[in-house]
Design an enzyme around this catalytic site. Structure first.
Site, PDB file in Angstrom:
ATOM      1  N   PHE A 209       0.744  -1.238  -0.220  1.00  5.65           N
ATOM      2  CA  PHE A 209      -0.017   0.052   0.031  1.00  5.65           C
ATOM      3  C   PHE A 209       0.698   1.149   0.103  1.00  5.65           C
ATOM      4  O   PHE A 209       1.737   1.549   0.892  1.00  5.65           O
ATOM      5  CB  PHE A 209      -0.913   0.012   1.359  1.00  5.65           C
ATOM      6  CG  PHE A 209      -1.781   1.106   1.186  1.00  5.65           C
ATOM      7  CD1 PHE A 209      -3.064   1.345   0.684  1.00  5.65           C
ATOM      8  CD2 PHE A 209      -1.424   2.570   1.948  1.00  5.65           C
ATOM      9  CE1 PHE A 209      -3.819   2.369   0.455  1.00  5.65           C
ATOM     10  CE2 PHE A 209      -2.393   3.500   1.791  1.00  5.65           C
ATOM     11  CZ  PHE A 209      -3.431   3.434   1.110  1.00  5.65           C
ATOM     12  N   ASP A 318       8.975   2.726   1.595  1.00  2.00           N
ATOM     13  CA  ASP A 318       8.081   3.538   1.972  1.00  2.00           C
ATOM     14  C   ASP A 318       7.888   3.222   3.363  1.00  2.00           C
ATOM     15  O   ASP A 318       7.492   2.342   3.820  1.00  2.00           O
ATOM     16  CB  ASP A 318       6.829   3.144   1.065  1.00  2.00           C
ATOM     17  CG  ASP A 318       5.498   3.914   1.729  1.00  2.00           C
ATOM     18  OD1 ASP A 318       5.464   4.497   2.723  1.00  2.00           O
ATOM     19  OD2 ASP A 318       4.517   3.856   0.777  1.00  2.00           O
ATOM     20  N   LYS A 349       2.164  10.308   8.308  1.00  2.00           N
ATOM     21  CA  LYS A 349       1.506   9.981   9.689  1.00  2.00           C
ATOM     22  C   LYS A 349       2.242  10.518  10.958  1.00  2.00           C
ATOM     23  O   LYS A 349       2.244  11.561  10.950  1.00  2.00           O
ATOM     24  CB  LYS A 349       1.432   8.436   9.597  1.00  2.00           C
ATOM     25  CG  LYS A 349       0.532   7.956   8.478  1.00  2.00           C
ATOM     26  CD  LYS A 349       0.263   6.343   8.589  1.00  2.00           C
ATOM     27  CE  LYS A 349      -0.571   5.835   7.491  1.00  2.00           C
ATOM     28  NZ  LYS A 349      -2.048   5.787   7.797  1.00  2.00           N
TER      29      LYS A 349
END
Lengths: 489, 489
Positions: A209, A318, A349
């Site tokens: 993702f 990532d 985040k």
């Protein structure tokens, strides 16, 4: 307090220190009458050339940390008022451009410490004076090994999108052997055609993702609902190892599975090169999070890194979900024990701002947008990092994570028909539930007893506590979780 | 004050009001020793079902303004502390998920008015209690005609990317006749293939600028440097009218040019449908900004809107640069005088937050990411809108804009070899310079005299002052500009 802030920010009070003489009239047949007393300066006032010496000094400092090619000058937002932007050399300019048209009302910041929140400077062209210092204190103080440059962005998807662009530009410059595009490149790119818009690809992994904008989405393969109905790119997708847990009990089988996946990666790189869509970069999460908390060994990542080197592909890790301490190290890739773990590391985040670190050769001169992140988030991040250090939160995470994983192992032994594959690093843990329906009902029952959990993959529960989640909290959680599980026996 | 804020936000002080008894131990063989006195609650405490009545009430309110399909419950971030998230019904939950893993340290917000700045909630799942109210006060109070729903996003590019996704999903649902994808759709989308990832397109205009992420970039055609080396989509690109200014002097020629472009739009829609890449949506700026401040008539936009209707394409008006008052109306498309101007209107920049308005049928249930914008920007926007209303800034803009354009006409008459095509609406004005080199040197000379201007297109100067730029400032500007121009005679 709030009202006072707004009063100061938006009130149109007189200020006797500011001169209100109308400007002398050199062009217009009449000067417009001043119908309102204004909280600002009476005209431009220039003291140095622009950029002045202080701006140049700051550009040099910032240049060590990120590309400064687009910066006009550094601003003193504390002194800027009304329609006047003041630079760090004391030059006061009438602003008829307003940060690429992004300021609605005025520059006005009487409360200097809040100015970062209410001004939203276009960081790529007009950064505030403290930007190099704050960047050094925040992002650069936790740079991954081998990287000393960081580019901020507004969110995780923009971070990955812009990192992809950096890799494509790097790859094309490498192919050309220089940075000068041809006339054909320039002409064709304007109409979305190659060679200007080249048929390059990013290799990603099934279950990965990486965000939901259209470039990112072409590398996201965790759930159909993310991708359905959105046009995509024909880019290669490799299998991510499906390992057995606990990893230390299945080393031989897991090593075979990892070897199979690595072989497939190399095959795909060759295939896509042959079909005219060379792989410019590989993107991977250190732990596939959204896709079900899928782990791979440090050995897998080291070998994958080497494959990227061998085939001339950039290697993009990532860390949007894994970064900022949840695995007990600041970056999850530190568990691989490599000096040169990646070319690009993206984050968001927990880091409060999006962005990516990159090696020097991925100079993102053409990576640009109006906001380029938000400097207020750097201020917050600097303070978050101070707390992490002062409170030794990474050690805390390791300690809590060990207790959490041990607890999950015990519960798994106690409820073998319900739980399996407990796994984790730090507090970045997960466990599989026998099926999706049971997983979903456990999430709701836990919530009804006062514990918030999240799912991932088809039937996993992922644990993503804050960095101050202590052994004490682990036991509160395990008590509640045990009560929930007992209802299924 | 700042230090006090940080002390409150991050200090680990004791708080005698909070109970520190260790929890009773139901599962673990021992409760972990509490090594630190903590600024938080002692355990979960549930009072209602979740979502409770207050959460449900708020979801109903918010549901009138945006999609609430993913929302778990509404939060009371003021009462949330340490590892505990408190909802608006007073339920206190141990948080082992932390807003999709996006909270680094803790929920902790003793200063309620600053909590929006330091907490960054995942708005799509756990919005704060005042979110519906603040959304109504800010974005929804300036909804474009025919639209009562808005989705916030972190930046302009994300706004357009997600608007594109809404249009693609809408188009595919229309094609299918229902919202249920087939097995084939679901299987194929996971590997980036059609029909799951369909070959749909967005029609854009040469000279348009809609952002720099990969979906947006496929619709951006202003400068090669934005697009070069980035893979793109084979999407249709129509000519934008090249009009003569002042518009009222060349109505007949301009109408012919607009008719030519509209005809080309229809041809492209048909062609792309025939080659299996149907046009799901059309995107256009009310004034092409980055591409050189290119105007078209209200009649052009009305006819284009009709073409979109006729061919079943969504109509997306990108007001990222033109929105929020600079043209003298809040949205530039209001100058078209239409009740149904668009299906989607995207915004960013002056609006302080990115996002897009949309008609009800573009339900963005699958439009989602972690942050979905930033609620602190809604607070700021609400205040900005109050100032715009209180100070009648739109009238101010119209007045200043008229003075600015008149001044440019005069200067253009005075320096016919230097200036041409002065044009504008409100203060959203521009003028062409005889060539790019002269334009660039004028920008620098003006800056050296204390006026900040921006370029656009090949040889235009664009004026983008703040909304408080008054006639008084116009004359300061014209004086300086006149001095600069005089140096070229």
């Amino acid at each position: 307090m709030w009202q006072q802030v707004w009063w100061l920010l938006f009130g149109l009070e007189t200020n006797s220190k500011l001169n209100k003489q109308p400007p002398c009239c050199r062009f217009a047949s009449k000067a417009a009458p001043k119908t309102q007393v204004e909280f600002e300066y009476d005209g431009p006032s220039m003291k140095t050339e622009v950029p002045g010496p202080r701006s140049k000094e700051l550009a040099k400092q910032l240049g060590e940390m990120q590309n400064v090619g687009a910066i006009n000058f550094f601003c003193n937002y504390e002194e800027s008022r009304g329609n006047y932007l003041v630079d760090v050399d004391g030059n006061r300019m009438l602003d008829v451009y307003t940060q690429i048209s992004s300021i609605p009302i005025v520059h006005r910041s009487p409360l200097s410490l809040l100015s970062a929140f209410v001004n939203r400077p276009a960081l790529g062209i007009l950064p505030p004076e403290n930007f190099p210092e704050k960047l050094a204190e925040s992002l650069l103080s936790v740079s991954p090994s081998g990287m000393s440059r960081a580019q901020t962005m507004a969110c995780g998807s923009c971070s990955n999108e812009n990192a992809f662009k950096s890799m494509f530009i790097w790859y094309r410059n490498k192919e050309r052997g220089h940075n000068n595009p041809s006339e054909e490149d320039i002409r064709s790119c304007m109409i979305n055609q190659s060679p200007g818009c080249p048929n390059l690809s990013i290799l990603s992994f099934m279950g990965g993702f990486h965000g939901r904008t259209m470039g990112c989405l072409a590398t996201t393969h965790s759930k159909a609902i993310h991708k359905l109905d959105v046009p995509s790119f024909d880019w290669p997708i490799a299998p991510f190892p499906k390992l057995k847990y606990p990893l230390e009990e299945f080393t031989r089988e897991n090593a075979q599975e990892e070897a199979r996946c690595l072989e497939e990666v190399e095959d795909l790189i060759v295939q896509w090169r042959q079909k005219g869509r060379p792989v410019a970069g590989i993107i991977i999460e250190p732990i596939q999070a959204e896709g079900g908390d899928n782990h791979a060994s440090p050995d897998f990542f080291r070998k994958l890194r080497n494959i990227a080197h061998k085939h001339g592909c950039a290697f993009h890790v990532d860390e949007v979900q894994t970064g900022c301490g949840a695995t007990g190290k600041f970056w999850a890739h530190e568990h691989w024990g490599m000096e040169d773990p990646a070319d690009i590391v993206s984050f968001s985040k927990k880091m409060l701002t999006g962005g990516f670190y990159h090696k020097d050769e991925f100079q993102p001169y053409r990576i640009f947008n109006t906001w380029m992140g938000d400097p207020s988030k750097n201020l917050l991040l600097a303070e978050v990092l101070n707390v992490i250090r002062r409170e030794n939160l990474l050690e805390e995470v390791s300690r809590s994570g060990k207790a959490l994983l041990q607890g999950l192992y015990q519960l798994q032994a106690q409820y073998p028909n319900l739980l399996s594959s407990a796994r984790g690093v730090g507090t970045f843990c997960a466990v599989d539930i026998r099926d999706e329906a049971t997983r979903n009902s456990i999430l709701i029952k836990a919530r009804d007893k006062g514990v918030l959990l999240g799912g991932c993959g088809d039937r996993s529960i992922r644990f993503r506590p804050a960095l101050v989640f202590k052994e004490y909290h682990v036991h509160i959680f395990l008590n509640v979780f045990n009560d929930v599980l007992a209802e299924y026996n």
